[in-house]
Design an enzyme around this catalytic site. Structure first.
Site, PDB file in Angstrom:
ATOM      1  N   ASP A  77     -78.703  21.995  -7.320  1.00  0.00           N
ATOM      2  CA  ASP A  77     -77.742  22.762  -6.575  1.00  0.00           C
ATOM      3  C   ASP A  77     -78.337  23.241  -5.479  1.00  0.00           C
ATOM      4  OD1 ASP A  77     -78.005  25.885  -7.283  1.00  0.00           O
ATOM      5  OD2 ASP A  77     -78.131  24.529  -9.124  1.00  0.00           O
ATOM      6  N   ASP A 166     -67.728  28.713  -9.162  1.00  0.00           N
ATOM      7  CA  ASP A 166     -69.078  29.796  -9.268  1.00  0.00           C
ATOM      8  C   ASP A 166     -68.534  31.259  -9.654  1.00  0.00           C
ATOM      9  OD1 ASP A 166     -71.287  31.040  -9.558  1.00  0.00           O
ATOM     10  OD2 ASP A 166     -72.157  30.536  -7.531  1.00  0.00           O
ATOM     11  N   GLU A 168     -69.780  34.744 -11.287  1.00  0.00           N
ATOM     12  CA  GLU A 168     -70.905  35.261 -11.872  1.00  0.00           C
ATOM     13  C   GLU A 168     -71.196  36.645 -11.272  1.00  0.00           C
ATOM     14  OE1 GLU A 168     -74.920  33.942  -9.922  1.00  0.00           O
ATOM     15  OE2 GLU A 168     -73.519  32.330  -9.193  1.00  0.00           O
TER      16      GLU A 168
END
Length: 278
Positions: A77, A166, A168
């Site tokens: 990534d 994503d 987090e």
């Protein structure tokens, strides 16, 4: 009557003035060296990337947990902090798929997106895009729309993976973005619903188990619909968030060759193709 200051008094005054001026010239590095516990300024908005907080919060090392399939397919990534990526080098080393950061919040688009997204495709990789969530700035639906409108879409061409949320640690402030566990689950659901409406696909969810426990109360609400991309820099993947019996992708290191962030897809290449094809 004029009073004459002694040399001692003048020296003291000069020292006091110097003391006031010194902090203005200290660098952040010098300040941190003097006070290791000093709070560092947050990074610039837009600079976040997959796994940015993993080492700081989860560390790295051996663990135990969910079993993996015998076959694992290597992937990477990338985001703007990687710049122009040597895709042919990665392909020749066995990397067969990639995820590229497309957007963050509703205010940032990856400045290296074209080279990274097209470059991975041109060497033969299956690729997709991800969105770095900032639940404290706008709604989940607004960020899903921004993502889809700026590179986060999906097409059934056999070479495009579904988009990734994503979610987090917040690199810019409060760990859980100022939300309660129920508020965070609602925000994620808002994003997921809107992405599915726009693309026909359930997005992959990227997270770390410790963050998920802290900020969603270890919700199992997405385990039956959204593939899991888990972050754990260790020899084994460790405990998974509630409800998910297995991971789809495991980000296992941030210090791999050519590009730091390397991942195992839980299955052989045909499984990567299956996810791409829906």
């Amino acid at each position: 009557m004029r009073v004459h200051r002694s040399g001692t008094t003048l020296a003291g005054a000069a020292l006091a003035a110097l003391t006031l001026l010194l902090p203005l010239g200290l660098s952040a590095t010098a300040t941190a060296a003097q006070d290791p516990g000093a709070r560092q300024a947050p990074p610039a908005r837009g600079s976040a990337y997959l796994g940015m907080g993993v080492i700081a919060h989860d560390g790295q090392g051996p663990t135990s947990g969910a079993a993996a399939l015998a076959a694992q397919t290597e992937g990477v990534d990338v985001s703007s902090h990687n710049g122009n990526v040597a895709w042919s080098t990665l392909w020749n080393s066995g990397v067969k798929w990639a995820y590229v950061k497309a957007t963050e919040g509703t205010y940032y688009k990856n400045t290296s997106f074209t080279q990274q997204y097209n470059g991975s495709y041109n060497v033969g990789m299956i690729r997709g895009t991800y969105h770095f969530a900032t639940p404290d700035t706008t709604t989940g639906a607004a960020q899903a729309d921004y993502f889809v409108n700026n590179g986060g879409g999906w097409s059934k061409d056999g070479r495009t993976l579904p988009g990734v949320l994503d979610i987090e640690w917040n690199p810019y402030g409060a760990t859980c973005y100022g939300k309660t566990a129920s508020g965070m689950v609602a925000w994620i659901q808002d994003f997921v619903n809107r992405y599915r409406y726009r693309t026909g696909r359930d997005p992959v969810i990227y997270t770390a188990t410790s963050w998920w426990k802290q900020c969603t109360g270890n919700s199992a609400a997405f385990a039956s619909t959204n593939p899991l991309w888990i972050a754990r820099y260790a020899s084994e993947v460790g405990e998974l968030p509630a409800g998910w019996p297995y991971y789809t992708i495991w980000q296992y290191t941030s210090s791999g060759p050519t590009v730091g962030d390397h991942n195992h897809f839980n299955g052989d290449y045909s499984r990567v193709q299956a996810l791409a094809n829906g």
